[in-house]
Design a protein around this motif. Structure first.
Motif, PDB file in Angstrom:
ATOM      1  N   PRO A  16       0.821  -1.214   0.000  1.00  0.00           N
ATOM      2  CA  PRO A  16       0.000   0.000   0.000  1.00  0.00           C
ATOM      3  C   PRO A  16       0.853   1.262   0.000  1.00  0.00           C
ATOM      4  O   PRO A  16       1.987   1.280   0.484  1.00  0.00           O
ATOM      5  CB  PRO A  16      -0.800  -0.118   1.311  1.00  0.00           C
ATOM      6  N   LEU A  17       0.284   2.304  -0.543  1.00  0.00           N
ATOM      7  CA  LEU A  17       0.951   3.593  -0.645  1.00  0.00           C
ATOM      8  C   LEU A  17       1.380   4.119   0.727  1.00  0.00           C
ATOM      9  O   LEU A  17       0.644   4.008   1.707  1.00  0.00           O
ATOM     10  CB  LEU A  17      -0.003   4.607  -1.281  1.00  0.00           C
ATOM     11  N   VAL A  18       2.565   4.706   0.767  1.00  0.00           N
ATOM     12  CA  VAL A  18       3.082   5.365   1.968  1.00  0.00           C
ATOM     13  C   VAL A  18       3.146   6.864   1.681  1.00  0.00           C
ATOM     14  O   VAL A  18       3.469   7.279   0.563  1.00  0.00           O
ATOM     15  CB  VAL A  18       4.472   4.814   2.346  1.00  0.00           C
ATOM     16  N   LEU A  19       2.844   7.664   2.696  1.00  0.00           N
ATOM     17  CA  LEU A  19       2.920   9.120   2.562  1.00  0.00           C
ATOM     18  C   LEU A  19       4.120   9.637   3.345  1.00  0.00           C
ATOM     19  O   LEU A  19       4.310   9.292   4.519  1.00  0.00           O
ATOM     20  CB  LEU A  19       1.644   9.772   3.095  1.00  0.00           C
ATOM     21  N   ILE A  20       4.940  10.444   2.692  1.00  0.00           N
ATOM     22  CA  ILE A  20       6.031  11.174   3.334  1.00  0.00           C
ATOM     23  C   ILE A  20       5.573  12.620   3.415  1.00  0.00           C
ATOM     24  O   ILE A  20       5.347  13.254   2.383  1.00  0.00           O
ATOM     25  CB  ILE A  20       7.337  11.056   2.526  1.00  0.00           C
ATOM     26  N   ALA A  21       5.396  13.151   4.620  1.00  0.00           N
ATOM     27  CA  ALA A  21       4.781  14.472   4.738  1.00  0.00           C
ATOM     28  C   ALA A  21       5.291  15.221   5.954  1.00  0.00           C
ATOM     29  O   ALA A  21       5.686  14.624   6.960  1.00  0.00           O
ATOM     30  CB  ALA A  21       3.254  14.332   4.813  1.00  0.00           C
ATOM     31  N   GLY A  22       5.243  16.540   5.839  1.00  0.00           N
ATOM     32  CA  GLY A  22       5.648  17.424   6.926  1.00  0.00           C
ATOM     33  C   GLY A  22       5.973  18.795   6.358  1.00  0.00           C
ATOM     34  O   GLY A  22       5.875  19.026   5.146  1.00  0.00           O
ATOM     35  N   PRO A  23       6.376  19.714   7.187  1.00  0.00           N
ATOM     36  CA  PRO A  23       6.717  21.054   6.705  1.00  0.00           C
ATOM     37  C   PRO A  23       8.025  21.047   5.932  1.00  0.00           C
ATOM     38  O   PRO A  23       8.874  20.178   6.123  1.00  0.00           O
ATOM     39  CB  PRO A  23       6.842  21.864   7.992  1.00  0.00           C
ATOM     40  N   CYS A  24       8.196  22.043   5.060  1.00  0.00           N
ATOM     41  CA  CYS A  24       9.433  22.150   4.298  1.00  0.00           C
ATOM     42  C   CYS A  24      10.635  22.193   5.228  1.00  0.00           C
ATOM     43  O   CYS A  24      11.604  21.458   5.042  1.00  0.00           O
ATOM     44  CB  CYS A  24       9.390  23.402   3.426  1.00  0.00           C
ATOM     45  N   VAL A  25      10.558  23.051   6.221  1.00  0.00           N
ATOM     46  CA  VAL A  25      11.689  23.275   7.107  1.00  0.00           C
ATOM     47  C   VAL A  25      11.196  23.323   8.546  1.00  0.00           C
ATOM     48  O   VAL A  25      10.033  23.660   8.811  1.00  0.00           O
ATOM     49  CB  VAL A  25      12.415  24.590   6.725  1.00  0.00           C
ATOM     50  N   PHE A 194       6.735  10.055  -5.524  1.00  0.00           N
ATOM     51  CA  PHE A 194       6.411  11.243  -6.301  1.00  0.00           C
ATOM     52  C   PHE A 194       6.269  12.422  -5.366  1.00  0.00           C
ATOM     53  O   PHE A 194       5.411  12.435  -4.484  1.00  0.00           O
ATOM     54  CB  PHE A 194       5.130  11.060  -7.103  1.00  0.00           C
ATOM     55  N   ASP A 195       7.112  13.428  -5.557  1.00  0.00           N
ATOM     56  CA  ASP A 195       7.087  14.645  -4.752  1.00  0.00           C
ATOM     57  C   ASP A 195       6.148  15.645  -5.435  1.00  0.00           C
ATOM     58  O   ASP A 195       6.559  16.450  -6.272  1.00  0.00           O
ATOM     59  CB  ASP A 195       8.504  15.208  -4.633  1.00  0.00           C
ATOM     60  N   ALA A 196       4.885  15.565  -5.057  1.00  0.00           N
ATOM     61  CA  ALA A 196       3.863  16.363  -5.750  1.00  0.00           C
ATOM     62  C   ALA A 196       3.958  17.846  -5.425  1.00  0.00           C
ATOM     63  O   ALA A 196       3.589  18.688  -6.256  1.00  0.00           O
ATOM     64  CB  ALA A 196       2.472  15.844  -5.382  1.00  0.00           C
ATOM     65  N   THR A 197       4.439  18.193  -4.246  1.00  0.00           N
ATOM     66  CA  THR A 197       4.481  19.612  -3.885  1.00  0.00           C
ATOM     67  C   THR A 197       5.675  20.326  -4.501  1.00  0.00           C
ATOM     68  O   THR A 197       5.557  21.470  -4.950  1.00  0.00           O
ATOM     69  CB  THR A 197       4.457  19.804  -2.353  1.00  0.00           C
ATOM     70  N   HIS A 198       6.827  19.683  -4.579  1.00  0.00           N
ATOM     71  CA  HIS A 198       7.951  20.322  -5.264  1.00  0.00           C
ATOM     72  C   HIS A 198       7.763  20.318  -6.773  1.00  0.00           C
ATOM     73  O   HIS A 198       8.352  21.139  -7.482  1.00  0.00           O
ATOM     74  CB  HIS A 198       9.269  19.654  -4.890  1.00  0.00           C
ATOM     75  N   ALA A 199       6.942  19.406  -7.284  1.00  0.00           N
ATOM     76  CA  ALA A 199       6.697  19.358  -8.716  1.00  0.00           C
ATOM     77  C   ALA A 199       5.924  20.578  -9.205  1.00  0.00           C
ATOM     78  O   ALA A 199       5.965  20.896 -10.392  1.00  0.00           O
ATOM     79  CB  ALA A 199       5.936  18.084  -9.078  1.00  0.00           C
ATOM     80  N   VAL A 200       5.228  21.267  -8.284  1.00  0.00           N
ATOM     81  CA  VAL A 200       4.489  22.472  -8.682  1.00  0.00           C
ATOM     82  C   VAL A 200       5.220  23.737  -8.248  1.00  0.00           C
ATOM     83  O   VAL A 200       4.677  24.838  -8.314  1.00  0.00           O
ATOM     84  CB  VAL A 200       3.046  22.472  -8.118  1.00  0.00           C
ATOM     85  N   LEU A 232       3.997   8.904  -1.858  1.00  0.00           N
ATOM     86  CA  LEU A 232       3.834  10.312  -2.185  1.00  0.00           C
ATOM     87  C   LEU A 232       4.596  11.153  -1.179  1.00  0.00           C
ATOM     88  O   LEU A 232       4.681  10.802  -0.002  1.00  0.00           O
ATOM     89  CB  LEU A 232       2.362  10.725  -2.142  1.00  0.00           C
ATOM     90  N   PHE A 233       5.107  12.274  -1.638  1.00  0.00           N
ATOM     91  CA  PHE A 233       5.846  13.222  -0.803  1.00  0.00           C
ATOM     92  C   PHE A 233       5.098  14.552  -0.871  1.00  0.00           C
ATOM     93  O   PHE A 233       4.914  15.112  -1.950  1.00  0.00           O
ATOM     94  CB  PHE A 233       7.260  13.359  -1.371  1.00  0.00           C
ATOM     95  N   TRP A 234       4.637  15.022   0.290  1.00  0.00           N
ATOM     96  CA  TRP A 234       3.918  16.293   0.366  1.00  0.00           C
ATOM     97  C   TRP A 234       4.539  17.183   1.419  1.00  0.00           C
ATOM     98  O   TRP A 234       4.793  16.728   2.549  1.00  0.00           O
ATOM     99  CB  TRP A 234       2.458  16.086   0.776  1.00  0.00           C
ATOM    100  N   GLU A 235       4.732  18.438   1.095  1.00  0.00           N
ATOM    101  CA  GLU A 235       5.028  19.421   2.125  1.00  0.00           C
ATOM    102  C   GLU A 235       3.711  20.039   2.576  1.00  0.00           C
ATOM    103  O   GLU A 235       2.882  20.447   1.748  1.00  0.00           O
ATOM    104  CB  GLU A 235       5.999  20.478   1.585  1.00  0.00           C
ATOM    105  N   VAL A 236       3.505  20.057   3.887  1.00  0.00           N
ATOM    106  CA  VAL A 236       2.236  20.513   4.460  1.00  0.00           C
ATOM    107  C   VAL A 236       2.527  21.512   5.572  1.00  0.00           C
ATOM    108  O   VAL A 236       3.614  21.525   6.162  1.00  0.00           O
ATOM    109  CB  VAL A 236       1.409  19.322   5.001  1.00  0.00           C
ATOM    110  N   HIS A 237       1.525  22.345   5.864  1.00  0.00           N
ATOM    111  CA  HIS A 237       1.729  23.400   6.862  1.00  0.00           C
ATOM    112  C   HIS A 237       0.368  23.831   7.393  1.00  0.00           C
ATOM    113  O   HIS A 237      -0.632  23.768   6.669  1.00  0.00           O
ATOM    114  CB  HIS A 237       2.450  24.584   6.216  1.00  0.00           C
ATOM    115  N   ASP A 238       0.331  24.262   8.641  1.00  0.00           N
ATOM    116  CA  ASP A 238      -0.941  24.723   9.197  1.00  0.00           C
ATOM    117  C   ASP A 238      -1.335  26.093   8.661  1.00  0.00           C
ATOM    118  O   ASP A 238      -2.509  26.471   8.698  1.00  0.00           O
ATOM    119  CB  ASP A 238      -0.897  24.735  10.737  1.00  0.00           C
TER     120      ASP A 238
END
Length: 281
Positions: A16-25, A194-200, A232-238
């Motif tokens: 199953p898909l794994v998510l790599i996520a968190g803030p950029c820095v 796939f780093d979807a947030t850096h891709a945009v 998937l790799f997402w950068e996320v933030h509140d």
């Protein structure tokens, strides 16, 4: 394809898909812990594997005036607190061979930034730790040229490797994603992220910082999962509009649950079909 084991998670094959996520820095301890707690809660509720990401140093910012993070020592302390509080496996990027040893004591995955994907000494120092190594394909690299990266890591004894697609330079201040790249890199025998947030991201598009088009993250994520990507790799933030780094391409936390639900349904459909095809072969 070789599956990669990360702190109880299995990435690759038909897993199953794994998510790599968190803030950029890493901005500060409290915000980092809040975001990690939120993500851990989503992971438990929706039932997906999660790796927490945040950079202790962004050494490749557009401007010397850009916020880089708390640095190696304090950054690793904060990431260790994340693990202590949430139990999540950790990934962060390294930029110099001198950072490798200390980072390997805390992190589960050592990440090689896209601009450094051909740096032999850095790749091989990371490989010698025995940790999982995630290499972001350079914006200037063809997917098949990542075979040489894999060879370098293998020569240093590295056996657990991920490759990440983050888009290819397309003219000035722009990236484009060739979805064929995801399949082509998987043919090298490694799980693909796939780093979807850096891709945009629009590199340097804001003059002294990068711009971004977060409105396209969801669509590209769905497409990549439909291609059978392993993570998937997402950068996320509140509060992305106030983020100290990569805010324009980061996803707000309040949009994640519904999108993850869609993504997981696509992943199950694709991988059920793959499994049926393998049984019938």
């Amino acid at each position: 394809m070789k599956r990669v084991k990360v702190a109880g998670l299995s990435i690759g094959g038909n897993e199953p898909l794994v998510l790599i996520a968190g803030p950029c820095v890493i901005e500060d301890l409290d915000r980092t812990l809040r975001i990690a707690d939120f993500l851990a809660g989503l992971s438990a509720r929706l039932g997906f594997g999660l790796v927490f990401k945040a950079s202790f140093d962004k050494a490749n910012r557009s401007s010397s005036k850009s916020y880089r993070g708390p640095g190696l020592e304090r950054g690793l302390e904060i990431l260790a607190r994340v693990r202590e509080k949430t139990g999540l496996p950790l990934i962060s990027d390294i930029h110099e061979t001198g950072q490798v040893e200390a980072a390997a004591e805390v992190l589960d995955i050592l990440q090689i930034p896209a601009f450094l994907c051909r740096q032999t000494d850095l790749l091989q120092a990371a490989a010698r730790t025995g940790k999982v190594v995630n290499v972001k394909k350079g914006q200037f690299m063809a997917p098949w040229d990542m075979r040489n990266v894999l060879t370098k890591i293998g020569e240093a004894g590295g056996e657990s490797v991920l490759f990440t697609e983050r888009g290819t330079t397309f003219g000035y201040n722009n990236l484009v994603v060739d979805m064929r790249s995801l399949a082509l890199m998987r043919e090298l025998g490694v799980p693909v992220v796939f780093d979807a947030t850096h891709a945009v991201q629009l590199p340097g598009g804001a003059g002294d910082s990068s711009g971004g088009q977060r409105q396209f993250v969801a669509g590209l994520s769905r497409a990549a999962v439909a291609m059978g990507v392993d993570a998937l790799f997402w950068e996320v933030h509140d509060d992305p509009d106030r983020a100290l780094c990569d805010g324009p391409n980061s996803l707000p936390l309040d949009q994640l649950e519904s999108l993850i639900g869609e993504i997981l349904r696509i992943d199950r459909l694709v991988k059920t079909g793959q499994a049926a095809g393998q049984e019938g072969a």
